[in-house]
Design a protein around this motif. Structure first.
Motif, PDB file in Angstrom:
ATOM      1  N   ASP A  67      -6.620  -0.088  17.571  1.00  0.00           N
ATOM      2  CA  ASP A  67      -6.763  -1.164  16.607  1.00  0.00           C
ATOM      3  C   ASP A  67      -6.985  -0.517  15.232  1.00  0.00           C
ATOM      4  O   ASP A  67      -7.716   0.471  15.120  1.00  0.00           O
ATOM      5  N   PRO A  68      -6.339  -1.028  14.176  1.00  0.00           N
ATOM      6  CA  PRO A  68      -6.495  -0.407  12.849  1.00  0.00           C
ATOM      7  C   PRO A  68      -7.948  -0.187  12.434  1.00  0.00           C
ATOM      8  O   PRO A  68      -8.276   0.856  11.858  1.00  0.00           O
ATOM      9  N   ALA A  69      -8.813  -1.152  12.737  1.00  0.00           N
ATOM     10  CA  ALA A  69     -10.230  -0.994  12.370  1.00  0.00           C
ATOM     11  C   ALA A  69     -10.854   0.176  13.131  1.00  0.00           C
ATOM     12  O   ALA A  69     -11.661   0.937  12.585  1.00  0.00           O
ATOM     13  N   ARG A  98      -9.639   3.550  11.743  1.00  0.00           N
ATOM     14  CA  ARG A  98     -10.361   3.948  10.528  1.00  0.00           C
ATOM     15  C   ARG A  98     -11.734   4.503  10.869  1.00  0.00           C
ATOM     16  O   ARG A  98     -12.197   5.462  10.254  1.00  0.00           O
ATOM     17  N   ASP A 144      -6.156   3.244   5.523  1.00  0.00           N
ATOM     18  CA  ASP A 144      -7.185   2.326   5.022  1.00  0.00           C
ATOM     19  C   ASP A 144      -6.837   0.859   5.286  1.00  0.00           C
ATOM     20  O   ASP A 144      -7.621  -0.029   4.966  1.00  0.00           O
ATOM     21  N   GLY A 145      -5.647   0.621   5.848  1.00  0.00           N
ATOM     22  CA  GLY A 145      -5.263  -0.734   6.214  1.00  0.00           C
ATOM     23  C   GLY A 145      -4.571  -1.535   5.137  1.00  0.00           C
ATOM     24  O   GLY A 145      -4.414  -2.751   5.266  1.00  0.00           O
ATOM     25  N   THR A 182      -1.591  -3.143   2.872  1.00  0.00           N
ATOM     26  CA  THR A 182      -0.218  -3.596   3.063  1.00  0.00           C
ATOM     27  C   THR A 182       0.682  -2.949   2.011  1.00  0.00           C
ATOM     28  O   THR A 182       0.182  -2.338   1.052  1.00  0.00           O
ATOM     29  N   ARG A 201       2.877   1.286  11.646  1.00  0.00           N
ATOM     30  CA  ARG A 201       1.813   1.776  10.772  1.00  0.00           C
ATOM     31  C   ARG A 201       0.591   2.234  11.566  1.00  0.00           C
ATOM     32  O   ARG A 201      -0.078   3.207  11.185  1.00  0.00           O
ATOM     33  N   THR A 202       0.274   1.520  12.658  1.00  0.00           N
ATOM     34  CA  THR A 202      -0.887   1.901  13.463  1.00  0.00           C
ATOM     35  C   THR A 202      -0.684   3.279  14.077  1.00  0.00           C
ATOM     36  O   THR A 202      -1.583   4.126  14.057  1.00  0.00           O
TER      37      THR A 202
END
Length: 225
Positions: free
Chosen positions: A130-132, A135, A178-179, A181, A212-213
């Motif tokens: 998961d992107p979060a 990070r 950093d997430g 767009t 991106r992930t």
């Protein structure tokens, strides 16, 4: 269930969440549920019985928790693919799950599309974070690499950039992690959206990833940012 469907075992103790997640899985094309478990011990037993392609595993389970269940399943079958599916995003749980052998980590707030994408990715052997979570892990890695760099005098980023990324692409990659767009990247770097999109496309190609992930995970693993 079609013969080539990805077979999923869902291990979740909350009935409503289990029902809702099962519904999402059954509606997804190419994915089918083979079994459900209400606690970690059942999950271990059903993994051995049904040999699913992907195990969707909660952490906060009764009898034994999802981290211990993951460890036991991986000990019995190192090829088992386990995607942690939880609301827990603290450091201890994330690193314990990954240390136990989890192949991916997705939050319960994910959209149905994100969940199915994660299942497909893990089934194909791609680590999915998961992107979060990516990070969070990246932050820890950066702290460690920073300590290593200070002690050795090595420019770690330069040493690890074997993918041929330009300086600008390295900047864009950091913002992907950093997430941000594409429009946000464009604004941050004072470039057009088309240019930002082109940089992202080039980065994905150079890193040999599809999204991106995966780019963020690769950046974390290779110490690029």
């Amino acid at each position: 269930m079609a013969e080539n469907d990805i077979k999923v075992l869902l291990v979740e103790d909350h009935t409503m969440i289990r029902m809702g997640t099962a519904l999402v899985i059954e509606k997804a094309q190419g994915i089918s549920m083979v079994a459900e478990a209400e606690n970690g011990q059942q999950g271990v037993e059903m993994a051995q019985k049904y040999n699913p392609d992907v195990i969707l595993m909660d952490i906060g389970l009764p009898v034994i928790d999802g981290i211990e269940a993951t460890r036991q399943i991986k000990e019995a079958d190192s090829n088992a693919k386990i995607l942690i599916f939880t609301s827990r995003d603290n450091d201890d749980d994330v690193f314990a799950a990954l240390a136990a052998g989890a192949d991916g980590y997705i939050m319960k707030g994910a959209t149905p599309e994100q969940l199915t994408s994660a299942i497909v990715a893990v089934n194909e052997g791609t680590a999915w974070l998961d992107p979060a979570i990516a990070r969070l892990v990246l932050s820890s890695v950066q702290q460690q690499k920073g300590a290593d760099t200070q002690s050795s005098g090595i420019n770690y980023k330069t040493a690890k950039n074997t993918f041929g990324l330009t300086d600008r692409e390295m900047e864009v990659l950091a913002l992907i992690v950093d997430g941000l767009t594409n429009p946000e990247i464009a604004e941050k770097l004072f470039i057009s959206r088309a240019t930002a999109k082109a940089h992202v496309h080039s980065i994905l190609q150079k890193l040999y990833v599809d999204d991106r992930t995966q780019a963020a995970v690769t950046a974390m693993r290779e110490g690029l940012v």
